[in-house]
Write an enzyme that holds these catalytic residues in place. Structure first.
Site, PDB file in Angstrom:
ATOM      1  CB  CYS A 295      -0.964  -0.004   1.179  1.00 24.90           C
ATOM      2  SG  CYS A 295      -2.240  -1.273   1.025  1.00 24.90           S
TER       3      CYS A 295
ATOM      4  CG  HIS B  96     -11.919   9.288 -11.947  1.00 22.88           C
ATOM      5  ND1 HIS B  96     -13.232   9.166 -11.541  1.00 22.88           N
ATOM      6  CD2 HIS B  96     -11.654   8.195 -12.692  1.00 22.88           C
ATOM      7  CE1 HIS B  96     -13.733   8.051 -12.029  1.00 22.88           C
ATOM      8  NE2 HIS B  96     -12.797   7.440 -12.726  1.00 22.88           N
TER       9      HIS B  96
ATOM     10  CD  GLU C 287      -8.575   0.479   2.088  1.00 27.29           C
ATOM     11  OE1 GLU C 287      -7.716  -0.385   1.883  1.00 27.29           O
ATOM     12  OE2 GLU C 287      -8.309   1.614   2.544  1.00 27.29           O
TER      13      GLU C 287
END
Length: 126
Positions: free
Chosen positions: A26, A70, A115
């Site tokens: 991550c 985005h 998530e």
């Protein structure tokens, strides 16, 4: 003791992030289709039986998420000094939406950020 109504909206946005200092994958840039739930409480309904118009909640959420969708979340000013974790995103959304919607009659009670469909965080303030 009077009852409390709690209404919510559920939506999503897509964004990338990386976790600075994380000892694993991550730490690299990766993305999620974040799932968001925003909960709003009130004690009194209006004259037609509505706590707050879902459209009002959705519009406020859309405005905030429009700044995040985005994007690489690490590039946003809100996450300049803290990692864009599910926990920190939930806190950020709570504060932003509280400013937009809390009016003495209704208040943001909590924000849930996932998530993945099975992992996320919830933020609220006492």
């Amino acid at each position: 003791m009077p009852g409390v109504f709690e209404v919510y909206v559920k939506t999503h946005f897509s964004a990338a992030h990386r976790l600075r200092g994380y000892p694993g994958d991550c730490a690299r840039v990766h993305g999620h289709n974040w799932i968001i739930e925003v909960y709003v409480q009130c004690r009194k309904l209006n004259e037609i039986g509505i706590a707050i118009d879902f459209r009002d909640i959705k519009n406020a959420v859309k405005e905030v998420l429009g700044r995040m969708d985005h994007c690489d979340l690490n590039d946003l000013p809100a996450f300049k000094d803290e990692n864009p974790t599910s926990e920190n995103i939930a806190g950020f959304l709570y504060r932003e939406l509280s400013r937009a919607l809390n009016d003495g009659t209704v208040k943001i009670s909590k924000v849930k950020v996932c998530e993945t469909p099975g992992a996320g965080a919830i933020y609220w303030e006492d």
